[in-house]
Write an enzyme that holds these catalytic residues in place. Structure first.
Site, PDB file in Angstrom:
ATOM      1  N   ILE A 154       0.837  -1.198   0.000  1.00  0.00           N
ATOM      2  CA  ILE A 154       0.000   0.000   0.000  1.00  0.00           C
ATOM      3  C   ILE A 154       0.873   1.249   0.000  1.00  0.00           C
ATOM      4  CG2 ILE A 154      -1.767   1.273   1.294  1.00  0.00           C
ATOM      5  CD1 ILE A 154      -2.258  -1.501   2.767  1.00  0.00           C
ATOM      6  N   CYS A 155       0.474   2.238  -0.775  1.00  0.00           N
ATOM      7  CA  CYS A 155       1.071   3.573  -0.678  1.00  0.00           C
ATOM      8  C   CYS A 155      -0.051   4.575  -0.937  1.00  0.00           C
ATOM      9  CB  CYS A 155       2.253   3.747  -1.637  1.00  0.00           C
ATOM     10  SG  CYS A 155       1.815   3.723  -3.391  1.00  0.00           S
TER      11      CYS A 155
END
Length: 205
Positions: free
Chosen positions: A72-73
């Site tokens: 995730i970013c």
């Protein structure tokens, strides 16, 4: 360079991830943003493993990641880089959250917010900081070139760097900015991350 290092990892959309979490089949969630971004808002149960640390210690982290992993970013770009890095050391079952935290929050999915948000002063995400710094350098270079003509090449250099960043899906400026105290937030070192992964205790601000 091998195919596994260059291939883009598979993606999982926000709705699909939420279904897995609600069904009690949540994968390991690795948030590769800076500690400051993570502290501001993140998915409950996620582990913060900043991209620069992940790249530097990929082998050590690989030993503690055997199950399904979702990276995730903010928007998916840094998570894709992380996926390519971990695929390069033989980690299977990798996916990237399609659209990142932007997509997750757009669905009104649960998030955990840290102190900066509660106090009304959320930190800027890394992409926004890059736009500010790059834009400011270009603007000042163009204005300054009226007096010092050679400064126009600084603007050209920044433009070339941004073009390369887009083509290579990397950003040297972003990696440099991530090391600033503003982006480091709480302590986030390899030993604490490995301990969290080993014990199954996701980090919290």
């Amino acid at each position: 360079m091998s195919t596994s290092e260059t291939a883009r990892p598979a993606t999982l959309d926000a709705a699909g991830l939420r279904e897995l979490i609600d069904a009690g089949r949540a994968p390991r969630l690795l948030d590769v943003r800076t500690p400051a971004e993570f502290e501001t808002v993140h998915i409950p149960g996620a582990y913060n493993v900043p991209l620069d640390l992940l790249k530097e210690h990929r082998e050590e982290l690989r030993a503690h990641l055997d199950e399904d992993v979702v990276l995730i970013c903010r928007s998916g770009a840094r998570a894709t880089q992380a996926g390519q890095t971990l695929a390069g050391v033989g980690l299977p079952n990798l996916k990237v959250l399609d659209g990142g935290m932007l997509a997750w929050q757009a669905t009104n999915a649960p998030v955990r917010q840290g102190a900066p948000v509660r106090q009304g002063a959320p930190r800027w995400d890394l992409e926004r900081q890059v736009r500010l710094v790059a834009g400011s350098i270009v603007l000042l270079s163009v204005l300054g070139s009226v007096l010092v003509p050679g400064l126009k090449w600084v603007a050209g250099f920044i433009g070339a760097g941004l073009t390369f960043a887009a083509l290579s899906n990397t950003c040297a400026m972003g990696m440099l900015l991530s090391k600033l105290p503003y982006n480091r937030g709480a302590s986030c070192d390899l030993d604490s991350i490995v301990g969290q992964l080993r014990d199954g205790t996701a980090g919290r601000p």
